[in-house]
Design a protein around this motif. Sequence first.
Motif: not given
Lengths: 379, 260
Positions: A296-302, A369-378
Amino acid sequence: MKQIGAVRSSFAPWNDPASVPLVRFEGVTKRFGDMTAVDDVSLSIYEREFFALLGPSGCGKTTLMRMLAGFETPDAGRITLGGEDLAGIPPHKRPVNMMFQSYAIFPHLNVEKNVAFGLRMEGMEKSAVKARVEEMLALVKLEKLGARMPHQLSGGQRQRVALARALAKKPKLLLLDEPLAALDKKLREETQFELTDLQVELGMTFLIVTHDQDEAMVLADRIAVMDHGRIVQTGTPGEVYEAPANRQVAEFLGDMNIFEAVVDSVEPPMARLSGEGMKFFVQDDDCPAAGSKVFLSVRPEKMRISLDPPPAKTPNVIAGEIWDIGYLGDWTTYLVEIAPDRRVRVAQANATRHVERPMSWDDKVFVSFDPDAGVVLTS
Amino acid sequence: MTRGPSAFNRISIGLGLAFLYAPIVLLVVYSFNSSRAVNVWAGFSTRWYETLFANDQLMAALWMTLRVGALSASIATVLGVLAAIALVRGGFFRGRAVFSGMVYAPLVMPEVITGLSLLLLFVAIGLARGFWTVVLAHATFTLSFVTVAVRARLMTFDRSLEEAAQDLGSPPWRAFFEVTLPNIAPAVAGGWALAFILSLDDLVIASFTSGPGSTTLPMRIYSAVRLGVSPEINAISTLLIGSVAMAIVIYGVVRARKTA
């Protein structure tokens, strides 16, 4: 398709199946001895596009560009320009011009003669050369410096001479090799905007090679992220930043917090993950099935940071302690320790000049962080 | 605080310059001696310069030397520049190390051996000794000096300048003449001048490789001195020194102006 990031009008020939690319790399490979500099690269660049090849030094981006200019020959694959196979065409016969990283301004010729060089090689008539040179110097705002010798110019002026010289022949495709790397920050930012303006104004196709992600993001319509001779992802700046293909791209472009996790359950578009002793609730259309190992990747500004605990039932809250603060004026970056030797990076815009209680070192804080702030990467 | 060189430095500089230039100054002074005797000063005169210009043999030798020098230096420059390009740009070819070593061999080869081997070669291939054999011999031994000078310059030359020229539409050969050559010109000119002066200087190799009718000035001076030093020889030597000094000054001024 969902639009993300900054979108320049409606220019998107890459989404139009009917449009024909100007440049096409088809399975291009280049080896130097045992080293594979470019590994089976396929790529299309469209007319009037500003395309960036982005990657760390040694990733093969410069080799790819030099093959287009004709200074290197591919070991396998094909490069076409306007439908014509470039194999066997020497550099001086290609309708492509390049702006070199060192600028490669001829030290024995003055500014005018530098700009006129390509036109003279073409056998253009003298009066026409003169007119074109004046036009080009006006374009890069160097009208008054035509008689100067290169060693009498500043770095920024040399950069402009190099640009004017490369543009003078009005090539189908302009190649720019790290064009702004030698300029200082302020000048670089100004020049970035001038370059994009110029590209739109001239209606030319630009291909830029850079290791600077900011530069690529500001300038380009599309970016190809390269690593170890391969293209890892191609997309608009918004796509590669907000929807990176893998951790490598995610971490190369800007900062990224990455949590190792396992998918607990999926109810599209939502998913529940757990990892590193935490529970996450995320929104991602492409989340793999339950049981998969993901990042799970989340940008610092998010991410948000606060001294008070967020309201109950807020998803994705992590408690921690401020470990370090980087104050940049417009932004402040907080490094928050959420477990021993495990830190996340949170960035906040300093939208107001005064804060009642500024956060300080060793403060207990809550990161969320909000649920849509992150990206799930495989991968 | 330091104010210029110390007394010790001054004396060192004075002694060093005296060591280098005293013999030359003596030669110049005696070229204006009115007496035929070499070691007796009898008053100022330019009579030896007058007889010098009337001396057909010496004038012919001077002319021969200048022609040999100019021609051999030009041949050495063309070949030397090509060799330097091959060494710097040729990339990796078989025998590169051997080749680069061999180019420099004449720098350390005793002149007698160079002269003798060239003589043997000319005899073996049946080339009549004369003007051309001296030119060839001089081109051979001065080539390496040109290569060294040009090679150093080429190594620091930014290759992307040539690529830029090609990118802008000039074929490789034209890029060389339009961009590379103007930028390495000081080294090429310096190499030519060095080759010319070396050729002017040379006695040993010329003695081995010249034939009747191709006597160079150093050979003429040497044989004349064996019959006793004539003030005419002093006069022509003074002229040579003067012209070399002038060439160096002109070269310096031109360079200074170009970089200013």
